[in-house]
Design a protein around this motif. Structure first.
Motif, PDB file in Angstrom:
ATOM      1  N   TRP A 115      -5.906  -5.709  -5.694  1.00 61.49           N
ATOM      2  CA  TRP A 115      -5.902  -5.874  -4.238  1.00 61.49           C
ATOM      3  C   TRP A 115      -6.579  -7.166  -3.825  1.00 61.49           C
ATOM      4  O   TRP A 115      -6.180  -7.804  -2.838  1.00 61.49           O
ATOM      5  CB  TRP A 115      -6.553  -4.672  -3.563  1.00 61.49           C
ATOM      6  N   PRO A 146      -6.992   4.197  -7.898  1.00 52.98           N
ATOM      7  CA  PRO A 146      -7.674   3.562  -6.760  1.00 52.98           C
ATOM      8  C   PRO A 146      -9.140   3.224  -6.996  1.00 52.98           C
ATOM      9  O   PRO A 146      -9.653   2.277  -6.396  1.00 52.98           O
ATOM     10  CB  PRO A 146      -7.511   4.598  -5.644  1.00 52.98           C
ATOM     11  N   SER A 192       0.618  -0.317 -10.148  1.00 49.90           N
ATOM     12  CA  SER A 192      -0.706  -0.311  -9.533  1.00 49.90           C
ATOM     13  C   SER A 192      -1.658   0.412 -10.473  1.00 49.90           C
ATOM     14  O   SER A 192      -1.295   0.747 -11.607  1.00 49.90           O
ATOM     15  CB  SER A 192      -0.665   0.357  -8.154  1.00 49.90           C
ATOM     16  N   ALA A 215       0.831  -1.206   0.000  1.00 51.01           N
ATOM     17  CA  ALA A 215       0.000   0.000   0.000  1.00 51.01           C
ATOM     18  C   ALA A 215       0.866   1.256   0.000  1.00 51.01           C
ATOM     19  O   ALA A 215       0.540   2.250  -0.665  1.00 51.01           O
ATOM     20  CB  ALA A 215      -0.935  -0.008   1.210  1.00 51.01           C
TER      21      ALA A 215
END
Length: 237
Positions: free
Chosen positions: A96, A87, A84, A72
């Motif tokens: 995730w 979000p 990544s 994270a």
């Protein structure tokens, strides 16, 4: 200062996080820890009270433990989304989700095998039972991961992400413990082959083996464990 990743050898799960730092391109340092020796000594509790790796010393000098927390931390600094995703995206949700499964049930299934290997004093009957239990659990978790792995080149999207980094640090334990032929799970086997030829993973494996490879240029050198404990040690959570 640069963040310092405290990684374990031999065959630590933290190897994949070294590859993640290479993919990310963020300057970093490393601290090498012998998991069969140094990690078990009282002083190491100042970095991780549970005597485990990995750990991360942030640029502010604050120790962070647990793979998910370190992932994270990396994702929060991945402004270009190299490892990544945005979000609020579906890709982030999937990353995730997979990362969580790999870091819990998938990794945890190997625990009986490690317990049997490291048992002192030896107890042959218990060790054999642990190996039987461990092999069954590892194969069942591989079955589950194979079932939810897509047909793309990586776990999420067209390039490796944090989920792939965590996977490659652990997946080689299948061979180490001689559980089963990796080809039993074709999608995972293909993914492993792809990751194992990635320059960042090759670099991370060489570092783990004590070599001095040339990486992306982000790696700024090792810091001795004694220095990390002296400068940044505390009653780590």
């Amino acid at each position: 200062m640069e963040p310092i990743l405290v990684y374990g050898h031999p065959a630590g799960s933290s190897m994949g996080l070294i590859a993640a730092f290479e993919w990310l391109g963020l300057p970093y340092r490393l601290c090498r820890v012998d998991m069969l020796g140094e990690m078990r000594e009282p002083g190491y509790a100042q970095i991780n009270a549970r005597h485990e790796t990995p750990a991360l010393i942030t640029p502010a000098g604050r120790p962070i433990t647990e793979t998910m927390a370190i992932a994270a931390w990396l994702a929060a600094r991945d402004t270009d989304h190299r490892i990544s995703y945005s979000p609020e995206s579906a890709e982030a949700d999937r990353m995730w989700q997979l990362l969580g499964f790999i870091n819990t049930g998938f990794t945890g299934a190997f625990s009986p095998l490690w317990a049997a290997l490291e048992m002192e004093p030896p107890n042959p009957v218990l060790q054999e039972n642990l190996r039987i239990w461990g092999r069954e659990g590892v194969m069942e978790r591989h079955d589950k991961l194979e079932a939810i792995t897509g047909n793309g080149p990586y776990l999420v999207g067209e390039s490796p992400s944090l989920a792939d980094a965590v996977l490659i640090g652990v997946a080689r334990w299948l061979d180490f413990h001689e559980v089963a032929d990796a080809q039993r799970w074709p999608k995972l086997a293909a993914l492993r082959r792809r990751l194992e030829t990635d320059p960042a993973v090759i670099f991370a494996l060489a570092i783990e083996n004590g070599e001095t490879p040339v990486g992306s240029g982000s790696f700024k050198g090792h810091v001795a464990l004694a220095d990390v404990i002296k400068r940044y040690g505390r009653a780590a959570a």
